[in-house]
Design a protein around this motif. Sequence first.
Motif, short mmCIF file in Angstrom:
data_model
loop_
_atom_site.label_atom_id
_atom_site.label_comp_id
_atom_site.label_asym_id
_atom_site.label_seq_id
_atom_site.Cartn_x
_atom_site.Cartn_y
_atom_site.Cartn_z
N GLU A 1 63.10 15.85 89.26
CA GLU A 1 64.21 15.49 90.14
C GLU A 1 65.43 14.99 89.39
O GLU A 1 66.56 15.32 89.74
N GLY A 2 65.23 14.12 88.38
CA GLY A 2 66.39 13.52 87.75
C GLY A 2 66.20 13.18 86.29
O GLY A 2 65.12 13.34 85.71
N GLY B 1 68.38 17.38 89.96
CA GLY B 1 69.36 16.63 90.76
C GLY B 1 68.88 16.36 92.17
O GLY B 1 69.66 16.47 93.12
N GLY B 2 67.60 15.99 92.32
CA GLY B 2 67.09 15.62 93.63
C GLY B 2 65.95 16.50 94.10
O GLY B 2 65.80 17.65 93.65
N LYS B 3 65.18 15.96 95.02
CA LYS B 3 63.98 16.65 95.51
C LYS B 3 64.31 17.95 96.21
O LYS B 3 63.66 18.99 95.98
N GLN B 4 65.30 17.93 97.10
CA GLN B 4 65.61 19.14 97.85
C GLN B 4 66.09 20.26 96.93
O GLN B 4 65.78 21.43 97.16
N THR B 5 66.82 19.89 95.89
CA THR B 5 67.25 20.91 94.93
C THR B 5 66.06 21.50 94.19
O THR B 5 65.97 22.71 93.99
N ASP C 1 57.39 7.39 93.68
CA ASP C 1 58.16 8.14 92.70
C ASP C 1 57.59 7.84 91.31
O ASP C 1 56.59 7.10 91.19
N SER D 1 75.87 18.09 88.31
CA SER D 1 74.80 18.62 89.15
C SER D 1 75.03 20.10 89.39
O SER D 1 76.14 20.53 89.72
#
Length: 281
Positions: free
Chosen positions: A29-30, A52-56, A98, A4
């Motif tokens: 996201e992934g 590597g994720g929504k916040q990223t 999702d 990540s």
Amino acid sequence: MTVSLSPDEHLAEVLMMRTADDRTILFVEGESDCQALDSHIDSECTYSLPAGGKQTVLKVRDLIRSCQIERVVFLVDRDLGAPASEGGDDLFVTDFYDLDATLFFSADILGRVVHSHLPRGLVHQLAPAGVVALPVVMGERLQPLSALRIVSLTTALHLNLGGFPMDAVLTSDFQIDTEKLCSVAISRTEPRPSRTVEELRDAIWLEIRSNSDIALAHCGHDLYSILAASARKLRATAGKDALEKAARAALNCAELHKFLFVAAMQRWADDHGTRIWNCWA
């Protein structure tokens, strides 16, 4: 092993790649999103990067916008979080919770998955109206868990609902036992929630009765999990992960065209003189 990257590292990656590659970048996201979408992306014009994720994804978007880097778009899960972000036309959200849930609610995709992975005749035992009704039937049966997810979020209970053991709460007629659901959720959450089983049960049914959009709260992992657990009740061999991967592989151009986020991204591509999808005229 997937490594990540931080938002700053993703920005550095984009800046480095842009020195030799001016294609549009689609941040998702992934890796599972890439598995579903990459074969439908016009690789001559666009490529995907898993953040590597929504916040990223959202933090990368802020950095990209602050540097005024063009032709970068972002796809995030709708899920139950706060609004994804404000401003701009470069951010897109999945039609359902999702991407896996969006695929699940395509009867054509789910039909190909169950016909290739489950015994003949099993579908009509799970949904008498047949495969066309299967996504809705499974969604209705999942309502207690999705309602509990909403209750947990809105009341800051922080219940541990990830990877939920569906076999432990599913009855012989493929329904979720609400009291067992609450008991298991409490037992696997630390610190122990202050709410009782009865209080959570009542909150679940209140949410189900009052929320007409509860289908948007169905997590893709949970949808495939209840389908797999239901099949196992009928002595079929079925695993959630295998069904999810099959659905991603079953996505075709005809179904891709039906998704709202795909159409919105195509409009963006038209406006910016590029191509994202390889099966869009």
